[in-house]
Design a protein around this motif. Sequence first.
Motif, PDB file in Angstrom:
ATOM      1  N   GLU B 159       0.832  -1.214   0.000  1.00 43.33           N
ATOM      2  CA  GLU B 159       0.000   0.000   0.000  1.00 43.33           C
ATOM      3  C   GLU B 159       0.866   1.263   0.000  1.00 43.33           C
ATOM      4  O   GLU B 159       0.482   2.290  -0.535  1.00 43.33           O
ATOM      5  N   LEU B 160       2.022   1.161   0.667  1.00 42.53           N
ATOM      6  CA  LEU B 160       2.856   2.358   0.851  1.00 42.53           C
ATOM      7  C   LEU B 160       3.862   2.576  -0.278  1.00 42.53           C
ATOM      8  O   LEU B 160       4.412   3.657  -0.420  1.00 42.53           O
ATOM      9  N   SER B 161       4.107   1.540  -1.080  1.00 43.94           N
ATOM     10  CA  SER B 161       5.183   1.624  -2.085  1.00 43.94           C
ATOM     11  C   SER B 161       4.625   1.579  -3.499  1.00 43.94           C
ATOM     12  O   SER B 161       3.506   1.137  -3.733  1.00 43.94           O
ATOM     13  N   ALA B 162       5.456   2.025  -4.422  1.00 40.21           N
ATOM     14  CA  ALA B 162       5.089   1.929  -5.833  1.00 40.21           C
ATOM     15  C   ALA B 162       5.244   0.485  -6.290  1.00 40.21           C
ATOM     16  O   ALA B 162       6.051  -0.249  -5.727  1.00 40.21           O
ATOM     17  N   PRO B 163       4.479   0.080  -7.309  1.00 42.33           N
ATOM     18  CA  PRO B 163       4.713  -1.250  -7.879  1.00 42.33           C
ATOM     19  C   PRO B 163       6.174  -1.335  -8.299  1.00 42.33           C
ATOM     20  O   PRO B 163       6.720  -0.361  -8.801  1.00 42.33           O
ATOM     21  N   SER B 164       6.826  -2.415  -8.052  1.00 43.58           N
ATOM     22  CA  SER B 164       8.233  -2.656  -8.401  1.00 43.58           C
ATOM     23  C   SER B 164       9.197  -1.894  -7.482  1.00 43.58           C
ATOM     24  O   SER B 164      10.394  -1.941  -7.680  1.00 43.58           O
ATOM     25  N   LYS B 165       8.675  -1.178  -6.499  1.00 38.71           N
ATOM     26  CA  LYS B 165       9.597  -0.494  -5.588  1.00 38.71           C
ATOM     27  C   LYS B 165       9.539  -1.032  -4.167  1.00 38.71           C
ATOM     28  O   LYS B 165      10.035  -0.410  -3.241  1.00 38.71           O
ATOM     29  N   LEU B 166       8.899  -2.180  -4.030  1.00 40.47           N
ATOM     30  CA  LEU B 166       8.983  -2.889  -2.746  1.00 40.47           C
ATOM     31  C   LEU B 166      10.048  -3.967  -2.883  1.00 40.47           C
ATOM     32  O   LEU B 166       9.895  -4.913  -3.670  1.00 40.47           O
ATOM     33  N   PHE B 167      11.143  -3.788  -2.137  1.00 42.15           N
ATOM     34  CA  PHE B 167      12.264  -4.722  -2.232  1.00 42.15           C
ATOM     35  C   PHE B 167      12.325  -5.573  -0.976  1.00 42.15           C
ATOM     36  O   PHE B 167      12.624  -5.060   0.109  1.00 42.15           O
ATOM     37  N   ILE B 168      11.981  -6.843  -1.132  1.00 44.42           N
ATOM     38  CA  ILE B 168      12.121  -7.785  -0.021  1.00 44.42           C
ATOM     39  C   ILE B 168      13.568  -8.269  -0.040  1.00 44.42           C
ATOM     40  O   ILE B 168      14.005  -8.928  -0.988  1.00 44.42           O
ATOM     41  N   VAL B 169      14.316  -7.884   1.002  1.00 41.08           N
ATOM     42  CA  VAL B 169      15.741  -8.206   1.021  1.00 41.08           C
ATOM     43  C   VAL B 169      15.945  -9.513   1.791  1.00 41.08           C
ATOM     44  O   VAL B 169      15.513  -9.631   2.946  1.00 41.08           O
ATOM     45  N   GLN B 170      16.581 -10.479   1.153  1.00 39.00           N
ATOM     46  CA  GLN B 170      16.853 -11.755   1.823  1.00 39.00           C
ATOM     47  C   GLN B 170      17.764 -11.536   3.024  1.00 39.00           C
ATOM     48  O   GLN B 170      18.649 -10.694   2.995  1.00 39.00           O
ATOM     49  N   GLY B 171      17.539 -12.281   4.096  1.00 37.21           N
ATOM     50  CA  GLY B 171      18.422 -12.179   5.259  1.00 37.21           C
ATOM     51  C   GLY B 171      17.677 -11.869   6.545  1.00 37.21           C
ATOM     52  O   GLY B 171      18.297 -11.736   7.596  1.00 37.21           O
ATOM     53  N   GLY B 172      16.364 -11.695   6.437  1.00 40.74           N
ATOM     54  CA  GLY B 172      15.577 -11.478   7.641  1.00 40.74           C
ATOM     55  C   GLY B 172      15.699 -10.084   8.201  1.00 40.74           C
ATOM     56  O   GLY B 172      16.175  -9.161   7.528  1.00 40.74           O
ATOM     57  N   VAL B 173      15.251  -9.927   9.446  1.00 40.09           N
ATOM     58  CA  VAL B 173      15.317  -8.626  10.108  1.00 40.09           C
ATOM     59  C   VAL B 173      16.766  -8.140  10.125  1.00 40.09           C
ATOM     60  O   VAL B 173      17.678  -8.911  10.424  1.00 40.09           O
ATOM     61  N   GLY B 174      16.984  -6.885   9.772  1.00 47.69           N
ATOM     62  CA  GLY B 174      18.325  -6.312   9.690  1.00 47.69           C
ATOM     63  C   GLY B 174      18.766  -6.128   8.250  1.00 47.69           C
ATOM     64  O   GLY B 174      19.502  -5.191   7.935  1.00 47.69           O
TER      65      GLY B 174
END
Lengths: 434, 434
Positions: B159-174
């Motif tokens: 909801e807060l980000s543009a399409p294609s601008k939500l980056f789920i970064v591998q590695g968990g919290v941090g």
Amino acid sequence: MTSKPTIGFAGLGAMGFGMATHLLSQNYPVTGFDVYQPTLDKFQSAGGVPATTLAASAKDKAYYIVMVATAQQAQSALFDTDAIVDNLPQNAVLILCSTVPSAYAKSVQKELSARGRDDIAFIDAPVSGGAIRAADGTLSIMAGASDSAMEKGKWLLEELSAPSKLFIVQGGVGAGSNMKMAHQVLAAIQILSTSEAYGFAARLGLNGQEVRDKVVGGKGWSWMFENRSLRTLTQDYFPGASAVGIIMKDTGIITSTSRLLSYPTPLVTAAEQVYFSAADRGYTPNDDAGLVRLWTETPVTDIQSTLSDQEKSDRLDLVVQLLTAIHLVSAAESIAFADHVGLPLQQLYELASEAAGGSAMFKEFGPRMIEVLEGRGEDVKIGSHLDGLKSAVEEAQKIKCPLFLGGAALNVLLAAGKGGEVGLKGLLGLYTVS
Amino acid sequence: MTSKPTIGFAGLGAMGFGMATHLLSQNYPVTGFDVYQPTLDKFQSAGGVPATTLAASAKDKAYYIVMVATAQQAQSALFDTDAIVDNLPQNAVLILCSTVPSAYAKSVQKELSARGRDDIAFIDAPVSGGAIRAADGTLSIMAGASDSAMEKGKWLLEELSAPSKLFIVQGGVGAGSNMKMAHQVLAAIQILSTSEAYGFAARLGLNGQEVRDKVVGGKGWSWMFENRSLRTLTQDYFPGASAVGIIMKDTGIITSTSRLLSYPTPLVTAAEQVYFSAADRGYTPNDDAGLVRLWTETPVTDIQSTLSDQEKSDRLDLVVQLLTAIHLVSAAESIAFADHVGLPLQQLYELASEAAGGSAMFKEFGPRMIEVLEGRGEDVKIGSHLDGLKSAVEEAQKIKCPLFLGGAALNVLLAAGKGGEVGLKGLLGLYTVS
């Protein structure tokens, strides 16, 4: 009254006035020129013969010393029509003591030749040591010239320098200026590290006198720190003894040579930007000890420390750690640069240890650095200095105190360490170019 | 009226207010907390439910977003007695969007666990993009969390980000915070390079509007330059949209991590000292576009250029050369740092290219840098950028204009080149640690 030869002299600023009046005290007649009339009047009161034109100062003088501020001034004083060179007699000795780029010193030799004045014995002989040693005749002098010119002029250099502080640098004209440049790498960094340390200390709540007492005689000591402290602690900046504009000029010689040679000088470069910022504040004609005003408006001796003994001791340690790490890197930056331009490193070491570029760290680590550069000796680990600097920078970050040199030195050490333990080999390797 | 879940929200500053009101516009009920009453009033006028205590903002909220300024504020808001965590219902989703050290984000997860609140799905999700994109719901978001937490909270990040601008970064919290830090290396440098370029240009006699027109769309472009120009050209600094204090905080996260990892960040470090200097002048609450006042008191649009067309064109080129070289080094400093902390480089590239850290140089050289770090691809020579920077620094020296980043970048490139031609391998090699 005397059979000593008359000396012509151009440039009676803080250093030149001291040198010229020292020669007077040794019973040399000196005819001096300066563009500033009050200086000429003062020179006359001191027993000198004032000259209102360069022509008058040079006519019939078998020995002539130039101590103007810049290469541009030297060029005009030497080669303008009816200026020094046009009036020097045949076979005169001409000594350029100004700090100038090595390339400029060489160009003087060439221009003398092009004008058919190869008869003039030209010596490239910048000095170091400050106005007091200039007046005492105990300067450090770095001189380069042809053997024949040196033979004719050496006695005069000896009059101006302390025994063992006249350094004849092999390599002819230009070598003296190169040696001065390598020395000024230390000076340019350590003038600013003095103010950065006092400024950091002030913002840690430390009194300036206590900082001075802690640093002088310890590992954080530098000649500049001890010398500038005299003026820092008395706010004697207007004009003081050594203007920001002077070190800014020398810094410019170093960094422009650095660009020309594609050689890194990260700490001198960081210092230069701060000197420019100081110029923006109008500090150029003030003593460089007043750079501490970039950190604190309150005079450092007015700071009444409310810290416990333990806190005070811990914070004084941080100030020393800042200085030792900066001076360790400044030693590497100077010695590696000297190596790169082909200077004899042992001579730089002897010279700078006892001149304005000296520091406890330079004295301790200089010989080991030279061994590393010459491919001799074991690597020397310096990790404790990195750790100390990290602590100082961390504390400065908490109180938002800029550490221009501390930050730059930290990154030199981090890049040198490559994530492992930092040694002199890594540090010098960062500066070593093919 | 709606079946959408109520969102709790803490921290209604420039970014947080935009995010919270965007959620309102999407018909989510939002209960917001802020310490500043006028902000709460404004939030109420915008349709939000104001909460005067953190407890009230968190009670019964299955979804909660924290957007306070610092880790210290977050710690207090989350874990003080009767604050957020004490009031969140079982199995709530808690999203921390503040820019904090990666180690802090991890500590939140640990403290939730220690308090027996493993039921809370915690997501470490810093954002980038500025207040306008916050209000549009088109932010870039870098999020790290356990798979199960991400599954529960991803829709809200979307909801807060543009399409294609939500980056789920591998590695968990941090991992989200680490990605933000690598991104902020670019931001911290390019915020200052914007003012350094405008300041240098002003002192070269160039009008600010002409500088803007030359840079935007060319090789010197950065997102920060284009964005900050809006405020530089109108002197909209009080308070403007992004305070010096904010980037100073982010810079501190980078350099303290750099010290911890013994990893070099020379340009960010140089920038940080200038931010501290700006704080000394009282600029902390002002927009960072106002850093140009460190170089010029005259507004840059008031400068009436008296230069010939040729002079103007030559000097504009110098400004562009300054920017391109700084941005080339900032790209290396960011990408190498990301590599060092184990981030996926391609993801950083995609993220930063289209976010506040973007620059023409990052877009052009980023993929080549990643290839070099991954051991693929040819070396790429960048000597022309070194030459351009030398010209800019030489001109700045003549007019005594400080170039803190230009000087630091020059020395990085000189050290990287080792006296020979500079390539990306040498540049990245300077940053690469074992």
